[in-house]
Design a protein around this motif. Sequence first.
Motif, PDB file in Angstrom:
ATOM      1  N   GLN A   5      -5.952  -2.017   4.353  1.00  0.00           N
ATOM      2  CA  GLN A   5      -5.507  -0.641   4.192  1.00  0.00           C
ATOM      3  C   GLN A   5      -4.677  -0.160   5.385  1.00  0.00           C
ATOM      4  OE1 GLN A   5      -9.458   0.996   3.714  1.00  0.00           O
ATOM      5  NE2 GLN A   5      -9.242   1.096   1.492  1.00  0.00           N
ATOM      6  N   ASN A   6      -4.022   0.961   5.171  1.00  0.00           N
ATOM      7  CA  ASN A   6      -3.275   1.642   6.224  1.00  0.00           C
ATOM      8  C   ASN A   6      -4.202   2.640   6.913  1.00  0.00           C
ATOM      9  OD1 ASN A   6      -0.228   0.909   5.477  1.00  0.00           O
ATOM     10  ND2 ASN A   6      -1.294   1.377   3.577  1.00  0.00           N
ATOM     11  N   LEU A   7      -4.014   2.821   8.212  1.00  0.00           N
ATOM     12  CA  LEU A   7      -4.801   3.789   8.966  1.00  0.00           C
ATOM     13  C   LEU A   7      -3.942   5.019   9.219  1.00  0.00           C
ATOM     14  CD1 LEU A   7      -7.280   4.655  10.615  1.00  0.00           C
ATOM     15  CD2 LEU A   7      -6.285   3.456  12.583  1.00  0.00           C
ATOM     16  N   ILE A   8      -4.330   6.143   8.606  1.00  0.00           N
ATOM     17  CA  ILE A   8      -3.569   7.376   8.754  1.00  0.00           C
ATOM     18  C   ILE A   8      -4.475   8.437   9.371  1.00  0.00           C
ATOM     19  CG2 ILE A   8      -2.124   9.101   7.616  1.00  0.00           C
ATOM     20  CD1 ILE A   8      -1.045   6.258   7.362  1.00  0.00           C
ATOM     21  N   ALA A   9      -4.293   8.665  10.654  1.00  0.00           N
ATOM     22  CA  ALA A   9      -5.005   9.735  11.364  1.00  0.00           C
ATOM     23  C   ALA A   9      -6.505   9.688  11.099  1.00  0.00           C
ATOM     24  CB  ALA A   9      -4.428  11.094  10.975  1.00  0.00           C
ATOM     25  N   GLY A  10      -7.093   8.513  11.244  1.00  0.00           N
ATOM     26  CA  GLY A  10      -8.531   8.371  11.113  1.00  0.00           C
ATOM     27  C   GLY A  10      -9.015   7.932   9.747  1.00  0.00           C
ATOM     28  N   ASP A  11      -8.155   7.937   8.738  1.00  0.00           N
ATOM     29  CA  ASP A  11      -8.541   7.558   7.381  1.00  0.00           C
ATOM     30  C   ASP A  11      -7.905   6.224   6.997  1.00  0.00           C
ATOM     31  OD1 ASP A  11      -9.973   9.938   7.004  1.00  0.00           O
ATOM     32  OD2 ASP A  11      -8.144  10.993   6.363  1.00  0.00           O
ATOM     33  N   TRP A  12      -8.698   5.330   6.416  1.00  0.00           N
ATOM     34  CA  TRP A  12      -8.172   4.084   5.872  1.00  0.00           C
ATOM     35  C   TRP A  12      -7.716   4.354   4.444  1.00  0.00           C
ATOM     36  CZ3 TRP A  12      -7.051   0.270   9.026  1.00  0.00           C
ATOM     37  CH2 TRP A  12      -7.727   0.166  10.246  1.00  0.00           C
ATOM     38  N   VAL A  13      -6.440   4.073   4.178  1.00  0.00           N
ATOM     39  CA  VAL A  13      -5.794   4.547   2.955  1.00  0.00           C
ATOM     40  C   VAL A  13      -5.142   3.389   2.207  1.00  0.00           C
ATOM     41  CG1 VAL A  13      -4.050   6.126   2.036  1.00  0.00           C
ATOM     42  CG2 VAL A  13      -5.348   6.759   4.079  1.00  0.00           C
ATOM     43  N   GLU A  14      -5.324   3.378   0.898  1.00  0.00           N
ATOM     44  CA  GLU A  14      -4.641   2.412   0.037  1.00  0.00           C
ATOM     45  C   GLU A  14      -3.313   2.994  -0.423  1.00  0.00           C
ATOM     46  OE1 GLU A  14      -7.279   1.383  -3.122  1.00  0.00           O
ATOM     47  OE2 GLU A  14      -8.788   0.490  -1.784  1.00  0.00           O
ATOM     48  N   SER A  15      -2.534   2.169  -1.113  1.00  0.00           N
ATOM     49  CA  SER A  15      -1.265   2.632  -1.682  1.00  0.00           C
ATOM     50  C   SER A  15      -1.071   1.959  -3.036  1.00  0.00           C
ATOM     51  CB  SER A  15      -0.097   2.307  -0.742  1.00  0.00           C
ATOM     52  OG  SER A  15       0.020   0.906  -0.568  1.00  0.00           O
ATOM     53  N   HIS A  16       0.043   2.247  -3.686  1.00  0.00           N
ATOM     54  CA  HIS A  16       0.259   1.737  -5.049  1.00  0.00           C
ATOM     55  C   HIS A  16       0.793   0.308  -5.075  1.00  0.00           C
ATOM     56  CE1 HIS A  16      -0.639   5.612  -6.733  1.00  0.00           C
ATOM     57  NE2 HIS A  16       0.305   6.198  -6.005  1.00  0.00           N
ATOM     58  N   ALA A  17       1.352  -0.177  -3.968  1.00  0.00           N
ATOM     59  CA  ALA A  17       1.949  -1.516  -3.941  1.00  0.00           C
ATOM     60  C   ALA A  17       1.286  -2.354  -2.859  1.00  0.00           C
ATOM     61  CB  ALA A  17       3.457  -1.424  -3.689  1.00  0.00           C
ATOM     62  N   THR A  18       1.330  -3.663  -3.034  1.00  0.00           N
ATOM     63  CA  THR A  18       0.727  -4.578  -2.053  1.00  0.00           C
ATOM     64  C   THR A  18       1.715  -5.683  -1.690  1.00  0.00           C
ATOM     65  OG1 THR A  18      -0.233  -5.990  -3.768  1.00  0.00           O
ATOM     66  CG2 THR A  18      -1.597  -4.179  -2.943  1.00  0.00           C
ATOM     67  N   PHE A  19       1.438  -6.345  -0.589  1.00  0.00           N
ATOM     68  CA  PHE A  19       2.134  -7.571  -0.217  1.00  0.00           C
ATOM     69  C   PHE A  19       1.082  -8.535   0.287  1.00  0.00           C
ATOM     70  CE2 PHE A  19       1.750  -5.297   3.746  1.00  0.00           C
ATOM     71  CZ  PHE A  19       1.605  -6.270   4.726  1.00  0.00           C
ATOM     72  N   GLU A  20       1.453  -9.808   0.406  1.00  0.00           N
ATOM     73  CA  GLU A  20       0.508 -10.819   0.860  1.00  0.00           C
ATOM     74  C   GLU A  20       0.959 -11.399   2.186  1.00  0.00           C
ATOM     75  OE1 GLU A  20      -0.280 -13.773  -2.091  1.00  0.00           O
ATOM     76  OE2 GLU A  20      -1.561 -12.423  -3.258  1.00  0.00           O
ATOM     77  N   ASN A  21      -0.001 -11.640   3.070  1.00  0.00           N
ATOM     78  CA  ASN A  21       0.336 -12.349   4.295  1.00  0.00           C
ATOM     79  C   ASN A  21       0.454 -13.842   3.992  1.00  0.00           C
ATOM     80  OD1 ASN A  21      -2.384 -12.997   3.967  1.00  0.00           O
ATOM     81  ND2 ASN A  21      -2.918 -12.674   6.108  1.00  0.00           N
ATOM     82  N   ASN A  22       0.906 -14.591   4.964  1.00  0.00           N
ATOM     83  CA  ASN A  22       1.153 -16.025   4.743  1.00  0.00           C
ATOM     84  C   ASN A  22       0.563 -16.813   5.902  1.00  0.00           C
ATOM     85  OD1 ASN A  22       2.141 -18.442   3.721  1.00  0.00           O
ATOM     86  ND2 ASN A  22       4.165 -18.181   4.656  1.00  0.00           N
ATOM     87  N   PRO A  23      -0.762 -16.885   5.972  1.00  0.00           N
ATOM     88  CA  PRO A  23      -1.392 -17.537   7.119  1.00  0.00           C
ATOM     89  C   PRO A  23      -1.195 -19.042   7.120  1.00  0.00           C
ATOM     90  CG  PRO A  23      -3.040 -16.961   5.491  1.00  0.00           C
ATOM     91  CD  PRO A  23      -1.742 -16.375   5.006  1.00  0.00           C
ATOM     92  N   VAL A  24      -1.222 -19.621   8.313  1.00  0.00           N
ATOM     93  CA  VAL A  24      -1.167 -21.071   8.436  1.00  0.00           C
ATOM     94  C   VAL A  24      -2.439 -21.684   7.864  1.00  0.00           C
ATOM     95  CG1 VAL A  24      -1.044 -22.986  10.082  1.00  0.00           C
ATOM     96  CG2 VAL A  24       0.323 -20.938  10.447  1.00  0.00           C
ATOM     97  N   GLU A  25      -3.576 -21.029   8.123  1.00  0.00           N
ATOM     98  CA  GLU A  25      -4.853 -21.419   7.564  1.00  0.00           C
ATOM     99  C   GLU A  25      -5.371 -20.279   6.694  1.00  0.00           C
ATOM    100  OE1 GLU A  25      -7.617 -22.741  10.557  1.00  0.00           O
ATOM    101  OE2 GLU A  25      -6.000 -23.423  11.847  1.00  0.00           O
ATOM    102  N   TRP A  26      -6.354 -20.541   5.899  1.00  0.00           N
ATOM    103  CA  TRP A  26      -6.925 -19.591   4.952  1.00  0.00           C
ATOM    104  C   TRP A  26      -5.946 -19.351   3.802  1.00  0.00           C
ATOM    105  CZ3 TRP A  26      -9.025 -14.903   8.247  1.00  0.00           C
ATOM    106  CH2 TRP A  26     -10.211 -15.270   8.879  1.00  0.00           C
ATOM    107  N   ALA A  27      -6.502 -18.821   2.725  1.00  0.00           N
ATOM    108  CA  ALA A  27      -5.646 -18.365   1.623  1.00  0.00           C
ATOM    109  C   ALA A  27      -5.025 -17.035   2.015  1.00  0.00           C
ATOM    110  CB  ALA A  27      -6.487 -18.221   0.357  1.00  0.00           C
ATOM    111  N   SER A  28      -3.883 -16.716   1.417  1.00  0.00           N
ATOM    112  CA  SER A  28      -3.232 -15.443   1.704  1.00  0.00           C
ATOM    113  C   SER A  28      -4.090 -14.293   1.170  1.00  0.00           C
ATOM    114  CB  SER A  28      -1.841 -15.406   1.076  1.00  0.00           C
ATOM    115  OG  SER A  28      -1.917 -15.567  -0.333  1.00  0.00           O
TER     116      SER A  28
END
Length: 501
Positions: A5-28
């Motif tokens: 989530q995004n941190l907005i002034a003390g609140d952890w917030v979701e949004s309507h769109a997502t993206f994936e990270n691309n780690p060397v290890e672990w699944a994205s």
Amino acid sequence: MPNGQNLIAGDWVESHATFENNPVEWASRSFFQGSPALVDRAARSAEAAFATYAETSRDRRARFLRAIVDEIETRGAAITRIGTRETGLPAARLEAERGRTCGQLRLFADHIEAGDYLDRRHDPALPDRAPIPRPDLRMIQRPIGPIAVFGASNFPLAFSTAGGDTASALAAGCPVIVKGHEAHPGTTELVADAILSAIRASGLPEGIFSMIHGGSREVGQALVQHPLIRAVGFTGSLGGGRALFDLCAARPDPIPFFGELGSVNPMFVLPAALAARREEIAKGWAASLTQGAGQFCTNPGLVILPEGIDASRFADSASEAIRAVGSQTMLTDGIAGAFRTGRDAIAGAADVEVILPGDGNGRHASPSLFRVAGSTWRTNPALAHEVFGPSGIIVTASGLDEMVEIATGLEGQLTSTLHVDEADIPDARRLMPILERKVGRILANGFPTGVEVSDAMVHGGPYPASTNFGATSVGTLSIRRWLRPVCYQGVPAPLLPPDLQ
């Protein structure tokens, strides 16, 4: 594990769109994209918190910075674990970078406690001065407002969420909104959580810090164009940085964009030093060039030396040392792809000798090495473009006059290095006044990778090294980017800022 989530002034917030990270290890993993709406919410919260935060005492802000250190260190093992998996950087590098990040925060805590950065000045009133009396004049540096900080791909800690830009801005009394880099969003989130915990432990307004994930260009564009943002700190590519710089300049109220963009960091090896220490210098250059897969803004991608047998032996020694490095993992697929494109462009240019072609695929790359004559270098400006990664060019000059011509033709750089022995001092004197106008840091008999965080450090330079040659992004002087001088004329003491009373 990160919540994405995004941190907005003390609140952890979701949004309507997502993206994936691309780690060397672990699944994205999926992370919620930032959005212009979240930017607006964060900026409004920052502006609302600014009046209170700007008036906090220097001692209180210093305690807050040290609280961030405590929270980061508490999460140290988790930050290293996810950081290595997201970036491919070794654990030792992440731990060293975490130490540097914490050291920066402590340094700024000490710096603001001392108070010298305020540059306080007082011209007492001269009521009897003829023909015109002088009023009482007092001046002090004051924080400017909410700051936007762009996390860097190549430094997930020291130039990102709680890095130098954030540390110096919070020290100055400015709220910060960080735009996290997509290369390491999990690491970004953990550090953002550490800052939030420090805010709460310190009893400060939660609006002084927000972290918004990337995932789309519109997030960065919305951030630099938001009317409540007063300045921007950026470390990244020339193309991306210039686009954001232009947006800042095109605003109805233009704001400063402090961008660190690109540099080849030329190294000049003068004749006596080359004759006496060619193998030592060649091996040192190879190590600096390939450190961290060459993914440092201070990577010395260019070496200029006088042509002749010593230059050939230097190239042989450097080639042998570079070849031994082998393939390395780069930070992202995009960085690896851009590296191969830049490397191949140099290899295909006319009159370029390919000493080591380099290879690799995906996120892996092995070093490359090229050699050109000074005349070729001077007539092909494309060779001077930064190739972000382990790629170096040896330029052989016909003599000192051509070395001076090459130095004169350089664009702005972060650093330049002179390798000199005592007999080279007269030649070095000809280069020094040129290099002083081209770079932010001049080294002698060293290598530029590794930037000391200190009072005297300058990490910046004329364009395109950075967008503001009068600023630095490393060292205590960097706090000046987030301050402006205010003069108070005849103002009663109770109305003055506490630091000026």
